[in-house]
Design an enzyme around this catalytic site. Structure first.
Site, PDB file in Angstrom:
ATOM      1  N   CYS A  35      40.390  51.065  30.828  1.00 30.75           N
ATOM      2  CA  CYS A  35      41.688  50.859  30.167  1.00 30.75           C
ATOM      3  C   CYS A  35      41.672  51.614  28.836  1.00 30.75           C
ATOM      4  O   CYS A  35      40.643  51.690  28.176  1.00 30.75           O
ATOM      5  CB  CYS A  35      41.918  49.366  29.909  1.00 30.75           C
ATOM      6  SG  CYS A  35      43.572  48.999  29.258  1.00 30.75           S
TER       7      CYS A  35
ATOM      8  N   CYS B 255      42.462  46.625  23.250  1.00 26.09           N
ATOM      9  CA  CYS B 255      42.616  45.300  22.649  1.00 26.09           C
ATOM     10  C   CYS B 255      41.242  44.859  22.147  1.00 26.09           C
ATOM     11  O   CYS B 255      40.252  44.966  22.869  1.00 26.09           O
ATOM     12  CB  CYS B 255      43.162  44.308  23.665  1.00 26.09           C
ATOM     13  SG  CYS B 255      44.792  44.761  24.262  1.00 26.09           S
TER      14      CYS B 255
ATOM     15  N   CYS C  94      39.619  36.465  32.791  1.00 22.78           N
ATOM     16  CA  CYS C  94      40.429  37.489  32.121  1.00 22.78           C
ATOM     17  C   CYS C  94      39.617  38.304  31.139  1.00 22.78           C
ATOM     18  O   CYS C  94      38.962  37.756  30.267  1.00 22.78           O
ATOM     19  CB  CYS C  94      41.559  36.841  31.343  1.00 22.78           C
ATOM     20  SG  CYS C  94      42.693  35.949  32.359  1.00 22.78           S
TER      21      CYS C  94
ATOM     22  N   GLY D  96      42.917  47.494  33.403  1.00 26.09           N
ATOM     23  CA  GLY D  96      43.967  48.494  33.201  1.00 26.09           C
ATOM     24  C   GLY D  96      45.288  47.937  32.721  1.00 26.09           C
ATOM     25  O   GLY D  96      45.527  46.728  32.744  1.00 26.09           O
ATOM     26  N   GLU D  97      46.137  48.861  32.262  1.00 23.27           N
ATOM     27  CA  GLU D  97      47.475  48.509  31.808  1.00 23.27           C
ATOM     28  C   GLU D  97      48.470  49.043  32.847  1.00 23.27           C
ATOM     29  O   GLU D  97      48.708  50.257  32.922  1.00 23.27           O
ATOM     30  CB  GLU D  97      47.720  49.131  30.428  1.00 23.27           C
ATOM     31  CG  GLU D  97      49.145  49.082  29.948  1.00 23.27           C
ATOM     32  CD  GLU D  97      49.834  47.728  30.113  1.00 23.27           C
ATOM     33  OE1 GLU D  97      49.239  46.698  29.764  1.00 23.27           O
ATOM     34  OE2 GLU D  97      50.977  47.714  30.633  1.00 23.27           O
TER      35      GLU D  97
ATOM     36  N   SER E 169      51.325  42.064  34.537  1.00 23.92           N
ATOM     37  CA  SER E 169      51.049  41.642  33.163  1.00 23.92           C
ATOM     38  C   SER E 169      50.856  42.870  32.283  1.00 23.92           C
ATOM     39  O   SER E 169      50.084  43.772  32.624  1.00 23.92           O
ATOM     40  CB  SER E 169      49.787  40.761  33.151  1.00 23.92           C
ATOM     41  OG  SER E 169      49.410  40.465  31.833  1.00 23.92           O
TER      42      SER E 169
ATOM     43  N   SER F  61      51.568  39.974  27.372  1.00 23.59           N
ATOM     44  CA  SER F  61      50.442  39.438  26.596  1.00 23.59           C
ATOM     45  C   SER F  61      50.843  39.383  25.132  1.00 23.59           C
ATOM     46  O   SER F  61      50.794  40.391  24.433  1.00 23.59           O
ATOM     47  CB  SER F  61      49.210  40.327  26.799  1.00 23.59           C
ATOM     48  OG  SER F  61      48.821  40.270  28.152  1.00 23.59           O
TER      49      SER F  61
ATOM     50  N   CYS G 122      43.697  38.991  41.991  1.00 24.34           N
ATOM     51  CA  CYS G 122      43.890  39.652  40.707  1.00 24.34           C
ATOM     52  C   CYS G 122      43.490  41.124  40.890  1.00 24.34           C
ATOM     53  O   CYS G 122      42.363  41.424  41.277  1.00 24.34           O
ATOM     54  CB  CYS G 122      43.007  38.958  39.669  1.00 24.34           C
ATOM     55  SG  CYS G 122      43.085  39.720  38.055  1.00 24.34           S
TER      56      CYS G 122
ATOM     57  N   ASN H  79      37.844  33.695  26.811  1.00 22.32           N
ATOM     58  CA  ASN H  79      36.577  33.738  27.558  1.00 22.32           C
ATOM     59  C   ASN H  79      35.611  34.581  26.760  1.00 22.32           C
ATOM     60  O   ASN H  79      35.837  35.778  26.574  1.00 22.32           O
ATOM     61  CB  ASN H  79      36.778  34.395  28.925  1.00 22.32           C
ATOM     62  CG  ASN H  79      37.769  33.614  29.754  1.00 22.32           C
ATOM     63  OD1 ASN H  79      37.569  32.437  30.030  1.00 22.32           O
ATOM     64  ND2 ASN H  79      38.858  34.263  30.118  1.00 22.32           N
TER      65      ASN H  79
ATOM     66  N   CYS I  60      39.097  42.331  24.318  1.00 25.45           N
ATOM     67  CA  CYS I  60      39.011  42.483  25.774  1.00 25.45           C
ATOM     68  C   CYS I  60      37.789  43.308  26.178  1.00 25.45           C
ATOM     69  O   CYS I  60      37.522  44.358  25.595  1.00 25.45           O
ATOM     70  CB  CYS I  60      40.294  43.150  26.290  1.00 25.45           C
ATOM     71  SG  CYS I  60      40.246  43.454  28.065  1.00 25.45           S
TER      72      CYS I  60
ATOM     73  N   GLU J  57      37.407  46.409  39.812  1.00 25.86           N
ATOM     74  CA  GLU J  57      37.138  45.052  40.244  1.00 25.86           C
ATOM     75  C   GLU J  57      38.431  44.349  40.603  1.00 25.86           C
ATOM     76  O   GLU J  57      39.494  44.645  40.067  1.00 25.86           O
ATOM     77  CB  GLU J  57      36.434  44.303  39.123  1.00 25.86           C
ATOM     78  CG  GLU J  57      35.212  45.073  38.691  1.00 25.86           C
ATOM     79  CD  GLU J  57      34.179  44.209  38.047  1.00 25.86           C
ATOM     80  OE1 GLU J  57      33.112  44.733  37.757  1.00 25.86           O
ATOM     81  OE2 GLU J  57      34.434  43.013  37.843  1.00 25.86           O
TER      82      GLU J  57
HETATM   83  N1  SAH Z   1      46.660  45.091  30.464  1.00 28.69           N
HETATM   84  C1  SAH Z   1      47.379  43.981  30.956  1.00 28.69           C
HETATM   85  C2  SAH Z   1      46.711  43.294  32.149  1.00 28.69           C
HETATM   86  C3  SAH Z   1      45.228  43.029  32.063  1.00 28.69           C
HETATM   87  S1  SAH Z   1      44.622  41.793  30.936  1.00 28.69           S
HETATM   88  C4  SAH Z   1      47.655  42.983  29.851  1.00 28.69           C
HETATM   89  O1  SAH Z   1      47.087  43.120  28.778  1.00 28.69           O
HETATM   90  O2  SAH Z   1      48.476  42.092  30.031  1.00 28.69           O
HETATM   91  C5  SAH Z   1      45.234  40.258  31.575  1.00 28.69           C
HETATM   92  C6  SAH Z   1      45.281  39.137  30.548  1.00 28.69           C
HETATM   93  O3  SAH Z   1      43.970  38.757  30.142  1.00 28.69           O
HETATM   94  C7  SAH Z   1      46.013  39.505  29.255  1.00 28.69           C
HETATM   95  O4  SAH Z   1      46.923  38.489  28.905  1.00 28.69           O
HETATM   96  C8  SAH Z   1      44.904  39.571  28.216  1.00 28.69           C
HETATM   97  O5  SAH Z   1      45.406  39.279  26.933  1.00 28.69           O
HETATM   98  C9  SAH Z   1      43.948  38.534  28.749  1.00 28.69           C
HETATM   99  N2  SAH Z   1      42.566  38.678  28.271  1.00 28.69           N
HETATM  100  C10 SAH Z   1      41.878  39.809  28.039  1.00 28.69           C
HETATM  101  N3  SAH Z   1      40.637  39.531  27.619  1.00 28.69           N
HETATM  102  C11 SAH Z   1      40.518  38.178  27.601  1.00 28.69           C
HETATM  103  C12 SAH Z   1      39.462  37.281  27.282  1.00 28.69           C
HETATM  104  N4  SAH Z   1      38.262  37.718  26.930  1.00 28.69           N
HETATM  105  N5  SAH Z   1      39.713  35.957  27.401  1.00 28.69           N
HETATM  106  C13 SAH Z   1      40.910  35.500  27.809  1.00 28.69           C
HETATM  107  N6  SAH Z   1      41.927  36.304  28.139  1.00 28.69           N
HETATM  108  C14 SAH Z   1      41.744  37.628  28.034  1.00 28.69           C
END
Ligand code: SAH
Length: 367
Positions: free
Chosen positions: A125, A129, A349, A175-176, A207, A230, A118, A306, A132, A105
């Site tokens: 991934c 986390c 996010c 993804g990372e 990120s 993050s 984005c 979110n 996420c 996506e």
């Molecule tokens: N893997 C990378 C990039 C993708 S996530 C990273 O972790 O940075 C992009 C951002 O969205 C990260 O800062 C992550 O902490 C945040 N994120 C993930 N899930 C979320 C959620 N449910 N609500 C708000 N931010 C979220």
């Protein structure tokens, strides 16, 4: 040897080689390997990335026999748009299909003076986390350079955006990115090349969860995007609870890598901080964050969580977010509250790609 091993025809005689993702040098070598002058590779490069052409017949500045050769053996194919989820706030989430059937996506977010895309760096991934949604998918695979750059080209074509639009790209989708280092870096070089897509480095943000060896490697690259980390927590224990990757790359090591990361004039590191109600949103947390980041050229993006039915977490009330921000700014740490776009279409996010899990969306319109 770059590409010539994989050039060929499919069983059905259909041209199989997708040129998307090849660099200027690779296209030049391709031209030479086909007994063409090297500069034809450069012409092809500009046609694909600067003029965003996909039809070789339209490349009338190229020699006719070269065009024929290209049509017989190659193609320029973007990821195909499977679905569009349009939010009333203008954000559009794209579900894009790759050639092997995987989906990723990407999100289009128009603003008054610029447009932000984005991008995903992997299908799914591996990082896991706890908060996420993409983590629920697990890792399917890394994306190729063509699939990363293709997300930009597919959306630009779909929105009919011209090169004059101010474009930002952020690797904040699925993804990372630092676990797909080579392809992500190569795609950033393609995105930022002034004779190609020409998106300046300061408009490209990568990120990361904080893959320390990846950050150190990125530090040595000549073409670097802006870096966002993050952070999401104010102590080692809290971070490990949210992000198991903190076992491997603890805050201490992460911040040490940040302290030696070379920043350009005026550049700051961005620290993202997902705010979760009752977990990491207290004024003490804010004070600890300010202390952790003390002495760094940094800013903080506060992202109220979110939520979704799959996870037990919720965003804090606005007052707590504002109070947290105040503690940081009082300590001369610039802090911004990032309003998530496209929440109603689950494009915010961490919400990407639950389609793959069969979670239904309620799009205003789809293709
Ligand atoms: N893997 C990378 C990039 C993708 S996530 C990273 O972790 O940075 C992009 C951002 O969205 C990260 O800062 C992550 O902490 C945040 N994120 C993930 N899930 C979320 C959620 N449910 N609500 C708000 N931010 C979220």
């Amino acid at each position: 040897m770059l590409i010539f091993n994989v050039v060929g025809l499919s069983m059905a005689g259909i041209p199989v080689e997708n040129l998307l993702g090849l660099t200027c040098e690779e296209l030049e070598e391709l031209a030479v390997a086909h007994h063409q002058p090297r500069y034809r590779g450069r012409q092809l490069y500009r046609a694909i990335y600067a003029r965003r052409q996909t039809d070789f017949d339209a490349l009338t500045d190229l020699d006719k026999s070269f065009r024929q050769l290209l049509s017989n053996n190659f193609r320029v194919q973007y990821p195909s748009i499977e679905q569009r989820f349009e939010s009333p706030d203008g954000a559009v989430r794209y579900l894009l299909a790759l050639e092997d059937g995987q989906t990723v996506e990407a999100v289009y977010m128009p603003e008054e003076d610029r447009t932000t895309l984005c991008l995903s760096s992997q299908a799914g991934c591996a990082v896991d986390c706890r908060f996420c949604f993409t983590a629920l998918l697990g890792l399917k695979r890394n994306l190729t350079v063509g699939e990363i750059v293709g997300q930009v080209l597919a959306i630009l074509a779909d929105r009919q955006l011209s090169a004059r639009n101010r474009l930002n790209t952020v690797f904040m989708g699925m993804g990372e990115p630092l676990l797909n280092f080579v392809s992500v870096l190569k795609s950033i070089k393609l995105l930022s090349d002034p004779s190609g897509l020409a998106i300046p480095w300061r408009r490209i943000t990568l990120s990361t969860v904080g893959i320390v060896p990846g950050i150190r490697k990125l530090a040595g690259e000549a073409t670097r995007p802006k870096l966002a980390i993050s952070l999401n927590a104010s102590t080692e224990e809290q971070r490990t609870a949210l992000m198991p990757v903190n076992h491997k790359y603890p805050l201490r090591d992460l911040l040490a890598a940040c302290r030696v990361y070379p920043l350009r004039p005026g550049e700051r590191l961005t620290f993202e901080y997902v705010m979760i109600d009752g977990f990491n949103d207290s004024p003490e947390d804010a004070r600890r964050v300010a202390k952790l980041l003390g002495g760094l050229r940094a800013k903080v993006n506060l992202i109220p969580y979110n939520s979704g039915p799959e996870m037990p977490y919720h965003p804090p009330p606005l007052e707590r977010v504002l109070a947290f921000q105040k503690v940081l700014t009082e300590r001369e740490l610039p802090a911004f509250i990032r309003v998530s776009r496209g929440q109603d279409i689950r494009a915010a996010c961490g919400q990407l790609s639950l389609v793959g899990l069969g979670v239904q969306n309620h799009p205003a319109s789809t293709t």
